[in-house]
Design an enzyme around this catalytic site. Structure first.
Site, PDB file in Angstrom:
ATOM      1  N   LYS A 188      44.742  65.398  67.896  1.00  0.00           N
ATOM      2  CA  LYS A 188      44.448  65.593  66.410  1.00  0.00           C
ATOM      3  C   LYS A 188      43.604  66.782  66.002  1.00  0.00           C
ATOM      4  CE  LYS A 188      40.385  62.730  65.402  1.00  0.00           C
ATOM      5  NZ  LYS A 188      39.488  63.772  65.350  1.00  0.00           N
ATOM      6  N   LEU A 193      30.775  63.229  73.464  1.00  0.00           N
ATOM      7  CA  LEU A 193      31.191  62.502  74.558  1.00  0.00           C
ATOM      8  C   LEU A 193      32.445  61.926  74.906  1.00  0.00           C
ATOM      9  CD1 LEU A 193      31.986  59.487  73.171  1.00  0.00           C
ATOM     10  CD2 LEU A 193      29.707  59.277  72.400  1.00  0.00           C
ATOM     11  N   VAL A 206      32.743  56.221  68.761  1.00  0.00           N
ATOM     12  CA  VAL A 206      31.444  56.897  68.845  1.00  0.00           C
ATOM     13  C   VAL A 206      30.274  56.124  68.038  1.00  0.00           C
ATOM     14  CG1 VAL A 206      30.494  58.958  67.285  1.00  0.00           C
ATOM     15  CG2 VAL A 206      32.651  59.136  68.889  1.00  0.00           C
ATOM     16  N   CYS A 266      41.502  62.671  70.405  1.00  0.00           N
ATOM     17  CA  CYS A 266      40.837  63.380  69.804  1.00  0.00           C
ATOM     18  C   CYS A 266      41.473  64.998  70.136  1.00  0.00           C
ATOM     19  CB  CYS A 266      39.386  63.937  70.359  1.00  0.00           C
ATOM     20  SG  CYS A 266      38.503  62.380  69.694  1.00  0.00           S
ATOM     21  N   GLU A 278      29.821  65.272  67.918  1.00  0.00           N
ATOM     22  CA  GLU A 278      29.357  64.330  69.180  1.00  0.00           C
ATOM     23  C   GLU A 278      30.403  64.761  70.105  1.00  0.00           C
ATOM     24  OE1 GLU A 278      27.231  62.201  70.148  1.00  0.00           O
ATOM     25  OE2 GLU A 278      28.221  62.678  71.832  1.00  0.00           O
ATOM     26  N   ASN A 331      36.835  71.587  71.656  1.00  0.00           N
ATOM     27  CA  ASN A 331      38.076  70.651  71.900  1.00  0.00           C
ATOM     28  C   ASN A 331      39.190  71.626  72.433  1.00  0.00           C
ATOM     29  OD1 ASN A 331      36.634  68.199  72.137  1.00  0.00           O
ATOM     30  ND2 ASN A 331      37.714  67.312  70.280  1.00  0.00           N
ATOM     31  N   LEU A 368      40.378  71.005  85.080  1.00  0.00           N
ATOM     32  CA  LEU A 368      41.552  72.004  85.691  1.00  0.00           C
ATOM     33  C   LEU A 368      42.453  70.903  86.651  1.00  0.00           C
ATOM     34  CD1 LEU A 368      39.911  75.205  87.191  1.00  0.00           C
ATOM     35  CD2 LEU A 368      41.624  74.963  84.969  1.00  0.00           C
ATOM     36  N   LYS A 419      35.380  42.824  63.237  1.00  0.00           N
ATOM     37  CA  LYS A 419      34.669  43.828  64.153  1.00  0.00           C
ATOM     38  C   LYS A 419      33.202  43.302  64.256  1.00  0.00           C
ATOM     39  CE  LYS A 419      36.398  48.047  65.112  1.00  0.00           C
ATOM     40  NZ  LYS A 419      36.541  49.452  65.251  1.00  0.00           N
ATOM     41  N   GLY A 424      46.164  63.641  76.228  1.00  0.00           N
ATOM     42  CA  GLY A 424      46.449  62.870  75.250  1.00  0.00           C
ATOM     43  C   GLY A 424      45.224  62.243  74.574  1.00  0.00           C
TER      44      GLY A 424
HETATM   45  P1  NAD Z   1      37.291  54.699  65.589  1.00  0.00           P
HETATM   46  O1  NAD Z   1      38.299  54.602  64.759  1.00  0.00           O
HETATM   47  O2  NAD Z   1      37.090  54.033  66.967  1.00  0.00           O
HETATM   48  O3  NAD Z   1      35.957  54.280  64.541  1.00  0.00           O
HETATM   49  C1  NAD Z   1      35.866  54.333  63.312  1.00  0.00           C
HETATM   50  C2  NAD Z   1      35.107  53.133  62.698  1.00  0.00           C
HETATM   51  O4  NAD Z   1      34.838  53.218  61.352  1.00  0.00           O
HETATM   52  C3  NAD Z   1      36.073  51.948  62.554  1.00  0.00           C
HETATM   53  O5  NAD Z   1      35.734  50.635  63.198  1.00  0.00           O
HETATM   54  C4  NAD Z   1      36.443  51.722  60.926  1.00  0.00           C
HETATM   55  O6  NAD Z   1      36.412  50.177  60.628  1.00  0.00           O
HETATM   56  C5  NAD Z   1      35.015  52.275  60.581  1.00  0.00           C
HETATM   57  N1  NAD Z   1      35.122  52.641  59.156  1.00  0.00           N
HETATM   58  C6  NAD Z   1      35.779  53.564  58.451  1.00  0.00           C
HETATM   59  N2  NAD Z   1      35.465  53.841  57.126  1.00  0.00           N
HETATM   60  C7  NAD Z   1      34.397  52.921  57.071  1.00  0.00           C
HETATM   61  C8  NAD Z   1      33.457  52.930  55.898  1.00  0.00           C
HETATM   62  N3  NAD Z   1      33.831  53.390  54.582  1.00  0.00           N
HETATM   63  N4  NAD Z   1      32.390  51.915  56.168  1.00  0.00           N
HETATM   64  C9  NAD Z   1      32.153  51.529  57.317  1.00  0.00           C
HETATM   65  N5  NAD Z   1      33.040  51.629  58.324  1.00  0.00           N
HETATM   66  C10 NAD Z   1      33.930  52.439  58.258  1.00  0.00           C
HETATM   67  O7  NAD Z   1      36.927  56.402  65.643  1.00  0.00           O
HETATM   68  P2  NAD Z   1      36.008  57.081  66.783  1.00  0.00           P
HETATM   69  O8  NAD Z   1      36.883  57.029  68.086  1.00  0.00           O
HETATM   70  O9  NAD Z   1      34.835  56.290  66.961  1.00  0.00           O
HETATM   71  O10 NAD Z   1      35.902  58.513  66.257  1.00  0.00           O
HETATM   72  C11 NAD Z   1      35.000  58.873  65.127  1.00  0.00           C
HETATM   73  C12 NAD Z   1      34.999  60.172  64.939  1.00  0.00           C
HETATM   74  O11 NAD Z   1      34.426  60.631  65.975  1.00  0.00           O
HETATM   75  C13 NAD Z   1      36.202  60.937  64.668  1.00  0.00           C
HETATM   76  O12 NAD Z   1      35.983  61.892  63.795  1.00  0.00           O
HETATM   77  C14 NAD Z   1      36.377  61.455  65.969  1.00  0.00           C
HETATM   78  O13 NAD Z   1      37.284  62.535  65.992  1.00  0.00           O
HETATM   79  C15 NAD Z   1      34.949  61.846  66.522  1.00  0.00           C
HETATM   80  N6  NAD Z   1      34.976  61.651  68.041  1.00  0.00           N
HETATM   81  C16 NAD Z   1      35.379  60.898  68.731  1.00  0.00           C
HETATM   82  C17 NAD Z   1      35.242  60.681  70.109  1.00  0.00           C
HETATM   83  C18 NAD Z   1      35.840  59.434  71.037  1.00  0.00           C
HETATM   84  O14 NAD Z   1      35.564  59.911  72.203  1.00  0.00           O
HETATM   85  N7  NAD Z   1      36.232  58.601  70.520  1.00  0.00           N
HETATM   86  C19 NAD Z   1      34.408  61.632  70.837  1.00  0.00           C
HETATM   87  C20 NAD Z   1      33.719  62.649  69.958  1.00  0.00           C
HETATM   88  C21 NAD Z   1      34.009  62.505  68.748  1.00  0.00           C
HETATM   89  C1  UGA Z   2      37.459  64.924  74.944  1.00  0.00           C
HETATM   90  C2  UGA Z   2      36.285  65.658  75.198  1.00  0.00           C
HETATM   91  O1  UGA Z   2      36.138  65.862  76.601  1.00  0.00           O
HETATM   92  C3  UGA Z   2      34.673  65.350  74.586  1.00  0.00           C
HETATM   93  O2  UGA Z   2      34.010  66.373  74.907  1.00  0.00           O
HETATM   94  C4  UGA Z   2      35.044  65.152  73.195  1.00  0.00           C
HETATM   95  O3  UGA Z   2      33.870  64.658  72.555  1.00  0.00           O
HETATM   96  C5  UGA Z   2      36.016  64.199  72.785  1.00  0.00           C
HETATM   97  O4  UGA Z   2      37.248  64.583  73.407  1.00  0.00           O
HETATM   98  C6  UGA Z   2      36.312  64.060  71.474  1.00  0.00           C
HETATM   99  O5  UGA Z   2      36.079  64.918  70.409  1.00  0.00           O
HETATM  100  O6  UGA Z   2      36.645  62.870  71.013  1.00  0.00           O
HETATM  101  P1  UGA Z   2      38.042  62.232  75.534  1.00  0.00           P
HETATM  102  O7  UGA Z   2      39.371  62.593  74.764  1.00  0.00           O
HETATM  103  O8  UGA Z   2      37.566  60.969  75.501  1.00  0.00           O
HETATM  104  O9  UGA Z   2      37.171  63.497  75.472  1.00  0.00           O
HETATM  105  O10 UGA Z   2      38.529  62.235  77.287  1.00  0.00           O
HETATM  106  P2  UGA Z   2      38.791  63.929  78.357  1.00  0.00           P
HETATM  107  O11 UGA Z   2      38.044  63.204  79.374  1.00  0.00           O
HETATM  108  O12 UGA Z   2      38.428  64.874  77.774  1.00  0.00           O
HETATM  109  O13 UGA Z   2      40.377  63.776  78.335  1.00  0.00           O
HETATM  110  C7  UGA Z   2      41.341  63.932  77.442  1.00  0.00           C
HETATM  111  C8  UGA Z   2      42.876  64.129  78.038  1.00  0.00           C
HETATM  112  O14 UGA Z   2      42.833  65.366  78.907  1.00  0.00           O
HETATM  113  C9  UGA Z   2      43.264  62.976  78.905  1.00  0.00           C
HETATM  114  O15 UGA Z   2      44.576  62.425  78.511  1.00  0.00           O
HETATM  115  C10 UGA Z   2      42.876  63.480  80.137  1.00  0.00           C
HETATM  116  O16 UGA Z   2      43.697  62.792  81.171  1.00  0.00           O
HETATM  117  C11 UGA Z   2      43.329  64.877  80.197  1.00  0.00           C
HETATM  118  N1  UGA Z   2      42.803  66.036  81.178  1.00  0.00           N
HETATM  119  C12 UGA Z   2      41.526  66.143  81.232  1.00  0.00           C
HETATM  120  C13 UGA Z   2      43.590  66.348  81.923  1.00  0.00           C
HETATM  121  O17 UGA Z   2      44.875  66.229  82.008  1.00  0.00           O
HETATM  122  N2  UGA Z   2      43.112  67.228  83.018  1.00  0.00           N
HETATM  123  C14 UGA Z   2      41.703  67.712  82.947  1.00  0.00           C
HETATM  124  O18 UGA Z   2      41.447  68.139  83.862  1.00  0.00           O
HETATM  125  C15 UGA Z   2      40.952  66.862  82.151  1.00  0.00           C
END
Ligand code: NAD
Ligand code: UGA
Length: 433
Positions: free
Chosen positions: A266, A153, A11, A263, A151, A211, A253, A35, A260
Site C-alpha cells: 500500500k 517497526l 502499531v 505496508c 513508525e 519503505n 536481499l 477488541k 507482501g
Molecule cells: P491496524 O488496522 O492493525 O490498527 C488500526 C486500529 O485503529 C484498529 O484496531 C481500528 O479499530 C482502530 N481505529 C480506527 N479508527 C479509529 C478511531 N477513530 N478511534 C479509535 N480507533 C480507531 O493497523 P496497523 O497495522 O497498526 O497500522 C496503523 C498505521 O501504522 C498505518 O498507517 C500503517 O501503515 C502504519 N504502520 C504499520 C506497521 C505494521 O507493521 N503494521 C508498521 C509501521 C507503520
Molecule cells: C515493513 C518494514 O520493514 C518496516 O520498517 C515498516 O515499519 C513496516 O513495513 C511498515 O511500514 O508497516 P513488515 O511489513 O512488517 O515491515 O515486514 P518486512 O520484514 O519488511 O517484510 C515485508 C515483506 O517483504 C514480507 O512479505 C517479506 O517476506 C518480504 N521480504 C523481506 C523479502 O521477500 N525479502 C527480504 O529480504 C525481506
C-alpha cells in the site's frame, strides 16, 4: 508523561505498551468494542511475539489501560498519538485518510490544555497540515501542535524494533512540541537511539521513501534471482557477494515470492500516487510495484512447472500463509495470489500455517486447512513452502517422502540446501538457484 494512543492495532498496541514499559502512563483507545473488551480481559487480539507478557505486566503495574472512551482519554493526555489504519483507497491506490481525519476531529473536541497531536500512522506528505487545519477549524481556541513521528517497526519483531530502533524521526515545527517529544522518547535516547528532528513534511516523506527503498531492494534481488535461474548462478551467493559491500548492505536481499504485508504494497502505491499528483513521477517505484505484482502469479507457474506442466486435479500442499513468519497478519500475503493462481489452474490446495489459520478460514474458503505439515502433505503432488516459519526449517523429509504422492519440494524462500533435499529422494525447486 500521559500518553493516549488512538488505534490499538499492530502499531498502536505495540507502541502503547512499549511507552508504558518505559514508565509513561498510557491509555490505548480503539473504537472496536470487542477488541477493547478482549484487551481488558487480558486477551491480545493479534499474534506478536512477547506482546502478551508485556501487556500483562504493564496493566498490572497500573501504567496501561484500554478504553473506547476517546473523549476522556484525550482530555487527560499531554500527547495523543494517531495510530489508525491508512489502507489503500478502494479504486485509486491513494492512502485512505478517512480514519486519520475522523480521529483528528474527535481529538479536537476532547483536548484540554496544551496537547501534542502526533501522527504515527503512515500518512502522505501534507497530512499533518490537514490534521492541523481540521483541529483548528473545529476548535479555534485550542492550544496544540501537530507532529509527525512515523513508525518503522516490523511485524514479528515489533517489540525489539520499537525498543531498539535505528532512529526515531520527529517532524516538528513547534519548539514546545519538540521538547515534549524529547521527553516521550527520553528512555530510548538514553539507550542511544538517535532522535532525528526535521520539518513535518520531510518526516512524512522519510517514511514512504524508506519503505519504497526496501521494497525496491527486495524487488531487485528477486529479478536477480530470475536471471540466476536463466544463466546458472546462485542468487544467495550473489546477495552475499554484493551485501558485503557496506554501501549496499546485506539486509533485505532475500529472494522470494515477492513482498507482501499490510505496508509495502500500500505504501509503494501511495508514494507513486503522491509523486504523480505532484508532477514528479517515481518511475523506479512504479516499476517495483508492477514487477512485484506479476511475481506472485509467476510463483504459481513455477509450481505448475515443477508438477510437470499441469496442476489440474493435483493436490498441492502449501506451507505458510501469513505474509511473513511470526505474525498472524494475512494482509496482501503472497500466499493469497499464489493459491488463487493454482486454483485457477485446477489445483486442489491444502494449507497449514502456525498462526494464520483463523484469518485463512475467512480469506481462503476453498482451501482445505490441516493441522500440521505432515497432515497436509499426505497424498500431495507437491509441497510448496511459501512462508519461512521456523517450524518449517527442519521438516522430517524421511517421514514426508512416503506419505506424499510425488516427492516434490518447491521452496519459495530458499530455506533448504538442494543437495540435502535430493539426498532424501526429493525433487527440489528453489528461487534463483
Ligand atoms: P491496524 O488496522 O492493525 O490498527 C488500526 C486500529 O485503529 C484498529 O484496531 C481500528 O479499530 C482502530 N481505529 C480506527 N479508527 C479509529 C478511531 N477513530 N478511534 C479509535 N480507533 C480507531 O493497523 P496497523 O497495522 O497498526 O497500522 C496503523 C498505521 O501504522 C498505518 O498507517 C500503517 O501503515 C502504519 N504502520 C504499520 C506497521 C505494521 O507493521 N503494521 C508498521 C509501521 C507503520
Ligand atoms: C515493513 C518494514 O520493514 C518496516 O520498517 C515498516 O515499519 C513496516 O513495513 C511498515 O511500514 O508497516 P513488515 O511489513 O512488517 O515491515 O515486514 P518486512 O520484514 O519488511 O517484510 C515485508 C515483506 O517483504 C514480507 O512479505 C517479506 O517476506 C518480504 N521480504 C523481506 C523479502 O521477500 N525479502 C527480504 O529480504 C525481506
Amino acid at each position: 508523561m500521559r500518553i493516549t494512543m488512538i488505534g490499538a492495532g499492530y502499531v498502536g498496541l505495540v507502541s502503547g505498551v512499549c511507552f508504558a514499559d518505559f514508565g509513561h502512563h498510557v491509555t490505548c483507545v480503539d473504537n472496536v468494542e470487542e477488541k477493547v473488551a478482549a484487551l481488558k480481559a487480558g486477551t491480545i487480539p493479534i499474534y506478536e511475539p512477547g506482546l502478551d507478557e508485556l501487556v500483562k505486566s504493564n496493566v498490572k503495574a497500573g501504567r496501561l489501560m484500554f478504553t473506547t472512551d476517546l473523549k476522556a482519554a484525550v482530555a487527560e493526555a499531554d500527547v495523543v498519538f494517531i495510530a489508525v489504519g491508512t489502507p489503500s483507497r478502494r479504486g485509486d491506490g491513494h492512502a485512505d485518510l478517512s480514519y486519520v481525519y475522523a480521529a483528528a476531529k474527535d481529538i479536537a473536541h476532547a483536548m484540554t490544555g496544551f496537547t501534542v497531536v502526533v501522527t504515527k500512522s503512515t500518512v502522505p506528505v501534507g497530512t499533518g497540515d490537514e490534521v492541523e487545519r481540521i483541529i483548528r477549524s473545529e476548535r479555534p481556541d485550542a492550544e496544540f501542535a501537530v507532529v509527525s513521528n512515523p513508525e518503522f517497526l516490523r511485524e514479528g519483531a515489533a517489540i525489539a524494533d520499537f525498543k531498539r530502533p535505528d532512529r526515531i524521526v520527529i517532524g516538528s515545527e513547534d519548539e514546545r512540541a519538540s521538547e515534549v517529544m524529547r521527553e516521550v522518547y527520553r528512555p530510548l535516547y538514553l539507550n542511544s537511539a538517535p532522535l532525528f528532528f526535521c520539518d513535518r513534511r520531510t518526516s512524512e516523506l522519510i517514511k514512504y521513501a524508506g519503505n519504497a527503498f526496501l521494497a525496491m531492494k527486495i524487488t531487485f534481488i528477486n529479478e536477480m534471482a530470475d536471471l540466476c535461474e536463466k544463466v546458472g548462478a546462485d542468487v544467495q551467493k550473489v546477495a552475499k557477494g554484493i551485501g558485503m559491500d557496506k554501501r549496499i548492505g546485506d539486509k533485505f536481499l532475500h529472494a522470494g515470492p515477492g513482498y507482501g504485508g499490510s505496508c509495502f504494497p500500500k505504501d509503494t502505491m501511495a508514494l507513486v500516487k503522491t509523486a504523480q499528483d505532484n508532477d514528479s513521477p517515481v518511475r523506479l517505484i512504479e516499476t517495483t510495484v508492477a514487477v512485484n505484482d506479476i511475481r506472485k502469479r509467476a510463483m504459481a507457474r513455477k509450481v505448475i512447472a515443477a508438477c510437470g506442466g499441469s496442476v489440474r486435479d493435483k493436490k498441492i500442499a502449501v506451507l505458510g500463509l501469513t505474509f511473513k513468519p511470526n505474525t498472524d497478519d494475512m494482509r496482501d500475503a503472497p500466499s493469497l495470489s499464489i493459491i488463487q493462481a493454482l486454483q485457477d489452474n485446477g489445483a486442489l490446495v491444502n494449507a497449514y500455517d502456525p498462526e494464520g489459520m483463523e484469518a485463512a478460514r475467512e480469506l481462503l474458503p476453498n482451501v482445505t486447512l490441516g493441522d500440521s505439515p505432515y497432515d497436509i502433505a499426505a497424498g500431495a503432488d507437491a509441497l510448496v513452502l511459501v512462508t519461512e516459519w521456523d517450524e518449517f526449517r527442519a521438516l522430517d523429509l524421511r517421514r514426508l517422502k512416503p506419505i506424499m504422492k510425488a516427492p516434490v519440494l518447491v521452496d519459495l524462500r530458499n530455506v533448504y540446501p538442494a543437495d540435502e533435499v535430493h539426498r532424501y529422494g526429493f525433487e527440489y525447486h528453489g528461487v534463483g538457484r
